[in-house]
Design a protein around this motif. Structure first.
Motif, PDB file in Angstrom:
ATOM      1  N   GLN A 118       0.812  -1.103   0.045  1.00 32.75           N
ATOM      2  CA  GLN A 118       0.238   0.143   0.087  1.00 32.75           C
ATOM      3  C   GLN A 118       0.841   1.314   0.080  1.00 32.75           C
ATOM      4  O   GLN A 118       0.384   2.201  -0.521  1.00 32.75           O
ATOM      5  CB  GLN A 118      -0.900   0.077   1.111  1.00 32.75           C
ATOM      6  N   ASP A 302      -7.092   4.120   4.629  1.00 34.60           N
ATOM      7  CA  ASP A 302      -7.266   2.733   4.014  1.00 34.60           C
ATOM      8  C   ASP A 302      -6.314   1.694   4.661  1.00 34.60           C
ATOM      9  O   ASP A 302      -6.003   0.674   4.291  1.00 34.60           O
ATOM     10  CB  ASP A 302      -6.493   2.775   2.397  1.00 34.60           C
ATOM     11  N   ARG A 304      -5.799  -1.152   7.014  1.00 33.49           N
ATOM     12  CA  ARG A 304      -6.642  -2.080   7.162  1.00 33.49           C
ATOM     13  C   ARG A 304      -6.516  -2.888   8.370  1.00 33.49           C
ATOM     14  O   ARG A 304      -7.506  -3.961   8.909  1.00 33.49           O
ATOM     15  CB  ARG A 304      -6.484  -3.328   5.968  1.00 33.49           C
TER      16      ARG A 304
END
Ligand SMILES: [Zn+2]
Length: 491
Positions: A118, A302, A304
């Motif tokens: 990411q 974002d 997680r």
């Protein structure tokens, strides 16, 4: 080699050109591949589902102390008294740090809750120009980080102050190393809400002598002793988080996805942590969530990682590792099968032995015996000249020479070798991250994928050594023909 209706001399020259380019070009191309692998940042789109999180997170803590023992493998960590005392007072963890297992990118995941794929920080070793958005330390006023060495890592995440500080600490790394334990104790004892201590001696010993060495054992002992001192100096109400960022191979090295390197021992104790006799498996991004919750910080949207109770309840094994998708696997399989078929069809006679890629098989066995399955943790995978890998392939090169002199087509060896190579390139994302961007198409990134990136580096050397043997046989072929005809003429 090439089925053209040309005269034998032209055919020979063409074959020689192809074989020589493979033999001579493989290593420079490999060097460029390795450079792309370690030298570029770049995100990897991936489907990663850690489940929905609804349980309670960690309660805010007045003091948080994070000690990272760089390079401490889980097996070695299991017997350490100070570390085990932290685990015994709280929750013992097995933490999956994701891939690749490289210090700065792993710390980026710890402080932002975003995986290496990411963040796009995958093999990054140099200081970030600015802290990543949403990094926890930049949201905690007065946060402090100390690094035994390599301060570029702790300087990357937005701590209010970092040590060594050029304005007040010794410039000489050895002088700082001597001052570091006492400075770390003082910082841990201070009223700062977040103190992070990055201990590097274990990793340094791992690189210098390997995890099986006495130097490593000695460094581990010293690091654990320091942890004991830090714990003794801590505010009583502190939340303690102790972890490693990766392990080390017995001979030294990390970076790959092997569980021995990737899954580390962690211990969390203090307010909000119920002492537990069981070991829980979680992901580093889950731990990032716990730290952010304890510090009242907000992770990027974002991120997680799951809330603490949810993370403890479900290990979700391997879920943060990138994987080649089904389409990629299908294309790679097809390429390998077509190339192996093309190699097998190189001899249309009734003889069976010239159809088998013996030299390729010997090369793969040689690599397997001397290096095992290729891993980014194995330093020879990065070595610019690839000498250690090449030595494992010398018998294969000699065999390719002998088979070529005995009349086997070089295609029988090289088509399957190139097929496996092309398949591995596809599996590690080399087409879109490395090859096409090299031609000005698409965005360049690191061609990184567990297992397959290391395999590509190794297959470069396999192709090279088989091509060397086959090329030499090809070049000697006219000489052999002439000698045979002269012998016949003489008789
Ligand atoms: Zn290291």
């Amino acid at each position: 080699m090439i089925a053209l209706r040309t005269n034998p001399a032209t055919r020979w020259l063409l074959g020689a050109a192809v074989l020589a380019s493979l033999a001579l070009g493989a290593n420079p191309a490999r060097k460029a591949f390795v450079r792309a692998l370690v030298g570029r940042d770049g995100q990897v789109p991936m489907d990663m589902f850690l489940g929905t999180s609804s349980g309670p997170g960690l309660a805010p803590a007045q003091h948080v102390r994070v000690v990272l023992l760089d390079g401490l493998g889980a097996a070695t960590a299991s017997g350490l008294p100070a570390l085990s005392a932290v685990c015994a007072a709280g929750q013992e963890l097995r933490i999956d740090v994701g891939f690749p297992t490289v210090s700065l990118p792993v710390q980026a995941a710890l402080w932002t809750g975003r995986t290496q794929q990411q963040s796009g920080l995958q093999y990054r070793a140099t200081q970030l120009e600015a802290p990543p958005a949403g990094a926890t330390p930049s949201q905690v006023p007065g946060s402090v980080a100390l690094a035994e060495s390599h301060p570029e890592i702790v300087r990357s995440f937005g701590f209010t102050s970092t040590r060594p500080d050029p304005a007040r600490d010794p410039e000489d790394p050895e002088a700082w190393r001597a001052a570091f334990p006492e400075q770390a104790v003082q910082a841990v004892a201070s009223s700062s809400r977040l103190v992070h201590v990055h201990v590097l001696r274990v990793d340094e010993a791992g690189h210098a002598a390997g995890a099986a060495s006495s130097a490593y054992t000695e460094a581990v002992r010293g690091a654990d002793e320091l942890l004991g001192r830090l714990r003794a100096a801590s505010p009583a109400d502190a939340l303690w988080v102790v972890l490693a960022d990766h392990g080390h191979r017995p001979a030294g090295g990390h970076g790959g996805e092997e569980p021995e390197i990737r899954i580390v021992r962690g211990c969390v104790a203090g307010p909000g942590i119920a002492p537990s006799p069981t070991v829980a498996s979680i992901h580093l991004v889950d731990l990032a969530r716990a730290l952010a919750d304890a510090l009242g910080a907000e992770l990027p949207s974002d991120a997680r990682g799951r809330r603490w109770s949810d993370a403890l309840a479900d290990p979700a094994p391997g879920v943060t590792l990138p994987r080649p998708g089904a389409m990629r696997v299908a294309i790679a399989g097809l390429l390998a099968i077509l190339a192996i078929g093309w190699g097998v069809r190189s001899d249309r006679s009734s003889r069976w032995w010239p159809r088998v890629p013996w030299a390729l098989l010997v090369a793969l066995v040689g690599i397997g015996v001397m290096h095992g399955w290729p891993s980014l943790s194995d330093p020879p995978v990065f070595a610019p000249r690839g000498l250690q890998l090449w030595l494992a392939c010398v018998p294969a090169a000699v065999l390719a020479l002998g088979l070529g002199l005995a009349g086997q087509s070089p295609r029988a060896q090289l088509a399957p070798a190139l097929g496996l190579f092309a398949a591995a390139l596809v599996l590690c994302r080399a087409p879109e991250a490395w090859l096409l961007p090299g031609l000005g198409l698409g965005e360049a990134g690191p061609p990184l994928m567990p297992r397959w990136s290391a395999t590509v580096s190794v297959l470069f050397v396999v192709v090279r050594s088989v091509a060397e043997g086959a090329a030499l046989a090809w070049l000697l072929r006219p000489l052999g023909t002439r000698l045979r005809s002269r012998t016949r003429a003489g008789a």
